[in-house]
Design an enzyme around this catalytic site. Structure first.
Site, PDB file in Angstrom:
ATOM      1  CB  SER A  11      -1.151  -0.093   1.170  1.00  0.00           C
ATOM      2  OG  SER A  11      -1.888   0.875   1.023  1.00  0.00           O
TER       3      SER A  11
ATOM      4  CG  ASP B 154      -2.701   4.057  -1.625  1.00  0.00           C
ATOM      5  OD1 ASP B 154      -3.383   3.959  -2.639  1.00  0.00           O
ATOM      6  OD2 ASP B 154      -2.764   3.373  -0.564  1.00  0.00           O
TER       7      ASP B 154
ATOM      8  CG  ASP C 150      -2.210  -0.425  -2.730  1.00  0.00           C
ATOM      9  OD1 ASP C 150      -2.405   0.438  -2.396  1.00  0.00           O
ATOM     10  OD2 ASP C 150      -2.430  -1.593  -1.647  1.00  0.00           O
TER      11      ASP C 150
ATOM     12  CG  ASP D 145      -5.820   0.398  -1.146  1.00  0.00           C
ATOM     13  OD1 ASP D 145      -4.922   1.353  -0.896  1.00  0.00           O
ATOM     14  OD2 ASP D 145      -5.745  -0.596  -0.243  1.00  0.00           O
TER      15      ASP D 145
END
Length: 676
Positions: A206, A359, A361, A363
């Site tokens: 993340s 961010d 990734d 999410d």
């Protein structure tokens, strides 16, 4: 009792290995090395798949880097709220790990250790997952091979970890579908259900620092695993102590299939349905947007989606490239204002109305908006979520999709540590507000339950049904999910993704900004309008950070202290109620039991609420403070709201100072914590 030494377990050891073993035993005896670290070093070296393992341990042992060895080996990575997550580059990168890497490049090999993200743990995690899926298929009477979808972000070693996971899965009898390049967490969640997969894996950490990586596991529902699956998988993983295994015969192995553009197009088709008022979007010609993916996966989907929807936008060019160092930011976390600096600077030059950042990734989403005084201002995760929840509920009523007769079947879901403003909004419209533990996997589990409540004959091929049809079914037989979110900048607006969705969040928030502009308002004016109607709700989230093995013990000690010796008064306010989520029986508004977790919730006599919990993904203990003022008459006036904001903000700051001092007192005079 002293653990059996390496030389006793494996008699034919070299002199070098015997020397390392002797030094390890001596370090344990002198209290320099934790016994669990020594045990895990022995376990790793026994099943070593590479001489890099021994050479790295040997180097650290001879340099007496006991703290580094403790950090790498004091435990074996376990599933938390984010699955597996740990360092893939050590605080000290050994000569063996650096390999042929040049100055400024990532090491050639990942961090060696049982408490690190490396080939050892990817191998074990994947074999454990495959074994669990095969057992599950046998129990459920499913005769086909398990199917796993694998995605990865642009972090260091992510591509190699994804390729290894696919290879290990296939050699153990599982079909693997691997994305052809970096993709976001929400697209993986979508792909699991779209491809009718048994499970999914995302290699990502993340928004963590560049030295970290992780391994998230999703089940066939498209949501991250929770118990009983999580416990079942980790039990399988923990039973595996070596990387070596014998692949199945070729005819029993699975296939590895590369996927990409076809999934992108199917996912974007669904994302388009998040827009509730397409006409208004088409007319929002003056709205100007700046977007940054912070070197991550966001541009893969968000750029074409903003083009498709007709928004005017620019992408920060320096951050529109994959970069595992995240070299233009201190942290690729859109929760932190610093990460949006380049985007805000571009917005100032271009006189843009809105900045959105996701961010690595994709999410999470952070936002800055141009205010009534012409300045760019960061919004908190609670403010973003409240604007989205309010707009989506209100617009669904305006469009007639929701009404008084069916409102009780509509639901928003938030975590316990997310603002109570969303409860107030839901109550006003007669919509149910469900609270869950931190972690979108619990929201994903709710969505899977709502799907199962639809009669079986009507929900066949549910994942393929049009959004309008699934909405009809949920309103008729189950619960229609309007919005879900958590204060840590995660949001979703539909159940075709069973995790927080930065792609969808950007699209949904652009619609909110377009709505405000269509009314001649700035976003902060729209937010104040909501506060004036529902009350001023303010939150403060702070942390104490404790690194490494010693830090983990401090966090555990502090949580134990709060439970054993409860706070009775905070800053001259009595504590009138305490909920201990580890020991109390707690159920949500739908009657479902809340899983046991280390979290305390304190309510003060003035209605202020404080929640304390250890982070599931980072070495910190987190404090969430909530305060509110409700209007006594119809609405707050402008001057009233300005005064109340100042009073509440000071109240929260005073409470945090009290809590921080109290935490330090409980730990002693030198907690060695980084305050945030």
């Amino acid at each position: 009792m002293q653990s059996e030494s390496i030389t006793e377990q494996l008699p034919e050891m070299t002199a070098d290995l015997a020397d390392v073993d002797a030094r390890i035993k001596q370090a344990v005896a002198h209290g320099q090395l934790i016994e669990s670290s020594a045990k895990n070093i022995r376990t790793l070296l026994e099943g070593a798949g590479s001489d890099v393992y021994f050479r790295s341990v040997n180097e650290l042992v001879h340099a007496a880097e006991w703290q580094e060895l403790n950090d790498r080996f004091y435990q074996t990575l376990a599933f938390g709220t984010g699955g597996l997550r740990g360092r893939t580059i050590g605080k000290i990168a050994t000569t063996a790990e650096r390999g042929n890497a040049r100055e400024g490049e990532r090491p050639e090999f990942p961090c060696v250790g049982t408490n690190a993200m490396n080939f050892f743990n990817i191998n074990r995690a994947t074999r454990g997952l495959v074994a669990y899926l095969q057992d599950w298929n046998r129990r459920e009477g499913i005769s086909t091979k398990p199917k796993i979808v694998i995605a990865h972000d642009p972090r260091f070693f992510s591509k190699e970890f994804a390729e290894l996971a696919a290879k290990v899965a296939a050699e153990n009898g599982c079909d693997a579908f691997v994305f052809d390049g970096p993709r976001s967490v929400p697209e993986l969640s979508f792909a699991v259900r779209y491809l009718r997969a048994s499970a999914g894996i995302v290699i990502t950490a993340s928004h963590n620092p560049p030295h970290d990586n992780g391994y998230k596991v999703y089940f066939g529902s498209g949501a991250q695993v929770i118990d009983p699956h999580a416990s079942g998988i980790i039990a399988k993983v923990n039973a595996i102590t070596t990387e070596s295994f014998t692949p199945l015969r070729k005819e029993q192995q699975g296939k590895v299939t590369i996927i990409g553009k076809n999934i992108d197009q199917a996912y974007m088709h669904r994302l388009e349905t998040l827009i509730l008022d397409p006409r208004m979007i088409r007319e929002a010609k003056s709205l100007r947007i700046v977007y940054t993916p912070l070197h991550g996966t966001g541009s893969v989907i968000i750029r074409p989606m903003l083009n498709r929807l007709g928004f005017k936008f620019q992408v920060v060019p320096e951050q529109d490239r994959f970069d595992g160092w995240f070299s233009t930011v201190k942290s690729p976390n859109p929760e932190y204002g610093e990460a949006l600096t380049m985007a805000i600077n571009l917005a100032e030059r271009e006189n843009a109305d809105l900045v959105a950042a996701t961010d690595p990734d994709c999410d999470r989403m952070g936002v800055a908006v141009r205010t009534r005084d012409g300045k760019m201002k960061l919004l908190t995760g609670n403010q973003i979520g409240s604007l989205l929840a309010w707009y989506r509920i209100k617009t669904l009523f305006d469009k007639g999709m929701l009404n008084k007769p069916n409102a009780a079947r509509a639901v928003i879901i938030k975590t316990f540590v997310t603002t109570d403003l969303q409860n107030a909004i839901a109550d006003h419209y007669g919509v149910r507000c469900v609270e869950t533990l931190t972690g979108f996997k619990y929201i994903g589990a709710k969505l899977a339950n709502y799907e199962r409540e639809i009669p079986e004959q009507l929900r066949r091929n549910y994942a393929d049904l049009a959004e309008s049809e699934t909405r009809r079914l949920r309103l008729a037989y189950s619960s229609f999910y309007v919005f879900g979110g958590e204060e840590s900048y995660g949001y979703s607006g539909a159940d075709f993704v069973r995790d927080k969705d930065g792609n969808g969040a950007v699209i949904m928030f652009c619609e909110v900004a377009a709505y405000a502009k269509s009314r001649g308002q700035t976003v902060d004016q729209l937010l104040d309008e909501i506060y004036s109607q529902f009350g001023y709700f303010a939150e403060k989230t702070s942390s104490l950070v404790f690194e490494g093995a010693e830090g983990a013990n401090k966090i555990a000690s502090l949580m134990k202290s709060y439970a054993a010796d409860p706070v009775r008064e905070i800053h001259r306010l009595k504590v009138v109620n305490i909920k201990n989520f580890e020991t109390d029986e707690i159920r949500d508004v739908e009657g479902d039991p809340i899983p046991k977790t280390k979290m305390l919730m304190l309510e003060l006599e003035d209605g202020t609420r404080i929640t304390v919990r250890p982070s599931g993904t980072e070495p910190k203990i987190k404090y969430y403070l909530f305060a509110r003022r409700r209007p006594e008459s119809e609405k707050f006036t402008g001057p009233d709201l300005a005064r109340i904001k100042a009073e509440v903000e000071k109240h929260l700051e005073d409470l945090w100072k009290w809590l921080r001092t109290g935490a330090e007192s409980r730990l002693g005079s030198e907690p060695n914590a980084v305050r945030k």
